[in-house]
Design an enzyme around this catalytic site. Structure first.
Site, short mmCIF file in Angstrom:
data_model
loop_
_atom_site.label_atom_id
_atom_site.label_comp_id
_atom_site.label_asym_id
_atom_site.label_seq_id
_atom_site.Cartn_x
_atom_site.Cartn_y
_atom_site.Cartn_z
N GLU A 1 37.36 48.72 40.12
CA GLU A 1 36.87 49.53 39.29
C GLU A 1 35.02 50.28 40.14
OE1 GLU A 1 37.03 46.60 39.00
OE2 GLU A 1 35.53 45.30 37.53
N HIS B 1 43.73 49.96 33.43
CA HIS B 1 42.56 49.68 33.83
C HIS B 1 42.03 49.39 34.55
CE1 HIS B 1 42.41 44.72 33.75
NE2 HIS B 1 41.12 45.27 35.07
N GLU B 2 41.33 50.46 36.36
CA GLU B 2 40.48 50.36 36.58
C GLU B 2 39.29 50.88 36.26
OE1 GLU B 2 40.21 47.99 38.56
OE2 GLU B 2 42.34 47.57 38.64
N HIS C 1 37.26 50.13 32.75
CA HIS C 1 36.31 49.89 33.39
C HIS C 1 35.19 50.11 33.87
CE1 HIS C 1 37.18 45.05 34.42
NE2 HIS C 1 38.41 45.97 35.67
N GLU D 1 37.10 41.39 32.21
CA GLU D 1 37.98 41.67 32.03
C GLU D 1 38.91 41.85 30.90
OE1 GLU D 1 39.60 42.80 34.53
OE2 GLU D 1 37.86 42.43 36.19
N ASP E 1 35.55 33.58 42.31
CA ASP E 1 37.19 33.97 42.41
C ASP E 1 37.36 32.38 41.58
OD1 ASP E 1 36.13 36.43 43.67
OD2 ASP E 1 37.87 36.48 45.35
N TYR F 1 41.60 37.55 31.50
CA TYR F 1 42.29 38.77 31.43
C TYR F 1 42.68 38.77 29.86
CZ TYR F 1 41.46 40.19 36.56
OH TYR F 1 41.28 40.38 37.57
N1 BES Z 1 37.90 44.08 39.12
C1 BES Z 1 39.07 43.70 39.59
C2 BES Z 1 39.09 42.99 40.11
C3 BES Z 1 38.54 41.18 41.04
C4 BES Z 1 38.04 40.74 40.01
C5 BES Z 1 37.95 41.86 42.26
C6 BES Z 1 37.39 39.25 40.31
C7 BES Z 1 37.37 40.65 41.94
C8 BES Z 1 36.96 39.85 41.80
C9 BES Z 1 40.04 44.19 38.41
O1 BES Z 1 39.81 45.13 37.98
C10 BES Z 1 41.25 43.75 38.58
O2 BES Z 1 41.44 43.24 37.49
N2 BES Z 1 42.39 44.57 39.28
C11 BES Z 1 43.80 43.44 38.95
C12 BES Z 1 44.39 44.43 38.46
C13 BES Z 1 44.72 44.86 36.81
C14 BES Z 1 45.84 45.98 36.60
C15 BES Z 1 45.03 43.19 36.00
C16 BES Z 1 44.46 43.12 39.72
O3 BES Z 1 43.93 43.56 41.16
O4 BES Z 1 45.42 42.31 40.07
ZN ZN Z 2 39.93 44.84 36.35
#
Ligand code: BES
Ligand code: ZN
Length: 622
Positions: A296, A320-321, A324, A343, A398, A406
Site C-alpha cells: 500500500e 485491500h491496498e 490501507h 491489516e 514478518d 488479517y
Molecule cells: N501491507 C501488506 C503487505 C505486507 C505486510 C508487507 C507485512 C510486508 C509485511 C499488504 O497490504 C497486504 O496485506 N498484501 C497481501 C494482499 C492482501 C489482499 C491480503 C498480500 O500481499 O498477499
Molecule cells: Zn494489507
C-alpha cells in the site's frame, strides 16, 4: 498536559499485569506523540522519540550496472531537548560522509550491530544542527532492493528495480529512523538511465522527460516503511480523473482493463469512511518477482502481475491496498506488535468496498475463504502468535504477518458490527479515521477510544480482552454462510462419490468457487481423479494464479505428474511468497519431491526478492 493513569491489560496467556501508561495530549506535540501510550518500538535502534526526523530529502542516482543507489539523504530534525546525538537505523549501507545544513562535517560512529535490526548510525549533533545530510550508497546485501535483468521483465528489453520497505527494510536503502511510530514528509530527486522511468509513493510524473531526472514530493507525513521507489520501462494510463495504472508497455492494456473499477472503488471507499486524503490513487503492476500481492505505498500501490487474470476476479487485492489509504497509511500501527490495526481494519474495509460493488453473496465467499485460512492458522500457529496484539520482541516483524492479524482482526470488527449494528459501526469508523488521521497508534489507544465511542462503557459482552490478548478464536466469532459455496460442496461430494468431472455443472462458477472446490477435495484424492478434472477444466493451464496455487498443492499431494511442468514454470516465474511458501512446504514433505524442489529452486532463486528467498531457504535448508 499529560494524563497518567493505570489500567489492567491482560498479556500473553491468562495472567494479568499492571501497565502504567501515559496519554500525551500536549498541544505542542506532533501527531506522532498524540494519544499514545508510552510504548517504544523495539524494532528500531534509533532515537526516533527523542530527536524525530520530520522531513527527508533524497538525492539518488539509480545505477543498474552496479546495482546500487547512491547519493544523499538530508534529514530535517526536531531536537527540542537539545540531544547531542541523532541515531539512525542502517542495514548493509555504506556511509561516506555526513554534514550539517552549513556543509560542516558531523562526526559519526556505529553502535553495536544487531543481526535482525542492523547497525545503528550515531551522529554527533551541535547545538544548532537542524539538518543532517548523509552521503551513502546501498550494497548488494540491501534487503529492500530487487534488481531485475531484462529477461525478468515483461518487455525483456530493460532492467527493472523496486524497493519493499515494510516491515523493517527501509533502513537497508535509506539511513533513517525506521519505525512505523514516526511520520515524515519527503521529497526526492532521482536520476535514472535513459529509457527508464522512476515512480515513488509520492507525486508522480506521467510521462518521461529528456534529462532523466525526476522530482517527487510527499507532503503528507508517512511512516518510513511507506517510502518506495520503482524504476523500469513504464507507461501510464488513466482510469478516471484521479486513478491510473503504471506498467510495462506490453502489459498496460491488460492491466488497465483488469483494473477498470479502480475509480469506483475510491468513490465507494470515500462514501463509506470519509474523504480520500492522498489526492491521486494509482497502481503500478510490477514484474512477477514482487514478493507480495500488493503493497500500500501511499498514492501508488505496488501490485503483483498475478492479479491480472483477464476476468477481474482478483481485484479485491486492489480494494485491500486502497483501503490501507485509511487504515495503515492515515492511521498507522505505531509498532509491529499492533500490525492488526493496519491489516484487520483493512480486510474489513476491503470487504465493505467489495460488498458495495459486487454484492453480499460475493463477499461472503471471500469471508468464508478467509475464515478457513484463519482456522488453519489457529490449528497450526503457536499460541503466542495467535493474539491480535503481538509480542514480537527479538523476532522479525514478518513473523506477525499471519492470518491472525488479517482474518482474526476482520472477524473482531465484524463481530463488533453485529453487536452495535452497521450504521453505528460505520459512523464510528468514519470518526475513528478522522480523529486519528496522520497519527500512529497502538492497540490500547484503539481500545480506549472504542470503549468510549462505540461501546458506551458497555464492553463486557463483546469480550475484547479475549479477542485481543488471547490465542484462538472466541466463541462469539461470527459465522459465515455462503449459499454459493454450499453448491460447490455438493459438487465435491458427487465427484468424490465417483461422478465424472464432465458431469459437473460449473458454468457460472467464479474463481472463488473454483478455489473452494479445489481446496476441499478430500485427502486421498488420486492422481487419476485430478487428471479427470484437468481434462475437463484444464486446471493445470489456468491463467488464474490463485486457482493454479491451490491446484498445484493438490497435485503435489496426489503426485499428479502432469502438473509438475506447469508447476516448475510457476515456481520459476512467480516470486509471490504467499504462493511459494505453501508449495515449497508441501514439496518438502517427501524426499522425492524435495529433491525436485531443490533443483527447481536452484534455477528460480535468483528470480525472488529477499523476502521470498529468505523464507524458501529455510524451508529447503538451502
Ligand atoms: N501491507 C501488506 C503487505 C505486507 C505486510 C508487507 C507485512 C510486508 C509485511 C499488504 O497490504 C497486504 O496485506 N498484501 C497481501 C494482499 C492482501 C489482499 C491480503 C498480500 O500481499 O498477499
Ligand atoms: Zn494489507
Amino acid at each position: 498536559m499529560s494524563l497518567n493513569f493505570i489500567t489492567r491489560i491482560p498479556l500473553w496467556g491468562s495472567f494479568f499485569i499492571c501497565v502504567n501508561f501515559t496519554s500525551q495530549t500536549d498541544g505542542g506535540m506532533t501527531n506522532n506523540q498524540q494519544n499514545q501510550f508510552s510504548i517504544m518500538d523495539y524494532h528500531t535502534l534509533s532515537n526516533y522519540k527523542e530527536v524525530p526526523i520530520t522531513h527527508c530529502s533524497l538525492q539518488l542516482n539509480v545505477d543498474f550496472d552496479q546495482r546500487r543507489l547512491s547519493g544523499s539523504v538530508t534529514h530535517l530534525i526536531s531536537n527540542d531537548k537539545k540531544s547531542s546525538q541523532l541515531v539512525l537505523d542502517t542495514k548493509y549501507l555504506q556511509i561516506d560522509s555526513i554534514a550539517d545544513q552549513n556543509g560542516g562535517d558531523l562526526s559519526f560512529n556505529y553502535g553495536e550491530n544487531d543481526e535482525l535490526l542492523g547497525l545503528p548510525l550515531i551522529i554527533q549533533l551541535n547545538d544548532n544542527t537542524e539538518k543532517v545530510q548523509i552521503w551513502y550508497s546501498t550494497t548488494d546485501k540491501s534487503e529492500a532492493l530487487d534488481w531485475l535483468v531484462p529477461e525478468q521483465t515483461a518487455g525483456k528489453d530493460y532492467p527493472f528495480m523496486y524497493t519493499q520497505g515494510q516491515s523493517i527494510f527501509t533502513r537497508s536503502w535509506i539511513p533513517i529512523q525506521d519505525s512505523p511510530g514516526l511520520r515524515v514528509t519527503y521529497s526526492a530527486d532521482v536520476q535514472v538511465p535513459t529509457g527508464l522511468f522512476p515512480v515513488m509513493s509520492a507525486s508522480n510524473p506521467q510521462t518521461t522527460n529528456d534529462d532523466n531526472m525526476y522530482h517527487f514530493e510527499m507532503q503528507q507525513p508517512i511512516s518510513p516503511y511507506l517510502i518506495a521507489l520503482a524504476v523500469g520501462n513504464l507507461e501510464f494510463r488513466s482510469i478516471d480523473h484521479r486513478t491510473g495504472v503504471y506498467a510495462e508497455p506490453s502489459m498496460l492494456e491488460a492491466c488497465a482493463n483488469e483494473l477498470v473499477d479502480m475509480g469506483r472503488m475510491v468513490d465507494v471507499a470515500e462514501d463509506l469512511y470519509g474523504e480520500y486524503d492522498w489526492d491521486r490513487y494509482d497502481v503500478i503492476v510490477l514484474p512477477p518477482s514482487f514478493p507480495f500481492g500488493g503493497m500500500e505505498n501511499p498514492r501508488l500501490t505496488f501490485a503483483t502481475p498475478t492479479i491480472i487474470a483477464g476476468d477481474r476476479s482478483l481485484v479485491s487485492l486492489i480494494a485491500h491496498e486502497l483501503a490501507h489509504s485509511w487504515s495503515g497509511n492515515l492511521v498507522t500501527n505505531a509498532t509491529w506488535d499492533d500490525f492488526w490495526l493496519n491489516e484487520g481494519f483493512t480486510v474489513y474495509f476491503e470487504r465493505r468496498i467489495m460488498e458495495a460493488l459486487y454484492g453480499k453473496d460475493y463477499v461472503e465467499m471471500l469471508a468464508l475463504l478467509g475464515y478457513q485460512d484463519l482456522l488453519h492458522e489457529v490449528e497450526n500457529l503457536k499460541p503466542s502468535l495467535q493474539t491480535l496484539k503481538l509480542n514480537l520482541k527479538n523476532l522479525h516483524p514478518d513473523n506477525g504477518m499471519s492470518d491472525i492479524a488479517y482474518e482474526k482482526g476482520y472477524f473482531f470488527l465484524r463481530m463488533l458490527e453485529a453487536a452495535v449494528g452497521r450504521p453505528k459501526m460505520d459512523q464510528f469508523l468514519k470518526d475513528y479515521f478522522k480523529n486519528h488521521k496522520f497519527q500512529t497508534i497502538v492497540t490500547e489507544d484503539f481500545i480506549v477510544y472504542m470503549k468510549e465511542h462505540l461501546l458506551d462503557g458497555n464492553s463486557d459482552e463483546v469480550n475484547i480482552e479475549e479477542w485481543v490478548y488471547q490465542p484462538g478464536l472466541p466463541s462469539n466469532c461470527p459465522i459465515v454462510v455462503s449459499e454459493r459455496f454450499r453448491k460447490v460442496e455438493a459438487s465435491i461430494e458427487e465427484f468424490t462419490n465417483g461422478s465424472k468431472a464432465n458431469k459437473m455443472s460449473t458454468d457460472n462458477w467464479s474463481t472463488h468457487e473454483w478455489i473452494h472446490f479445489i481446496k476441499h477435495l478430500p485427502i486421498g484424492t488420486t492422481a487419476d481423479q485430478l487428471a479427470d478434472l484437468d481434462s475437463a477444466f484444464e486446471l493445470s493451464q489456468s491463467g488464474n494464479s490463485e486457482i493454479l496455487a491451490v491446484w498445484f498443492l493438490q497435485s503435489i499431494r496426489a503426485d499428479y505428474q502432469t502438473a509438475f511442468v506447469p508447476l516448475e514454470n510457476f515456481l520459476t516465474r512467480v516470486g509471490r511468497r504467499k504462493f511459494l511458501q505453501p508449495l515449497y512446504e508441501e514439496l518438502s514433505k517427501t524426499e522425492k519431491h524435495k529433491e525436485w524442489a531443490k533443483n527447481v529452486y536452484a534455477k528460480a532463486r535468483s528470480n525472488y526478492h529477499y523476502v521470498s528467498f529468505n523464507t524458501v531457504d529455510r524451508i529447503l535448508n538451502y
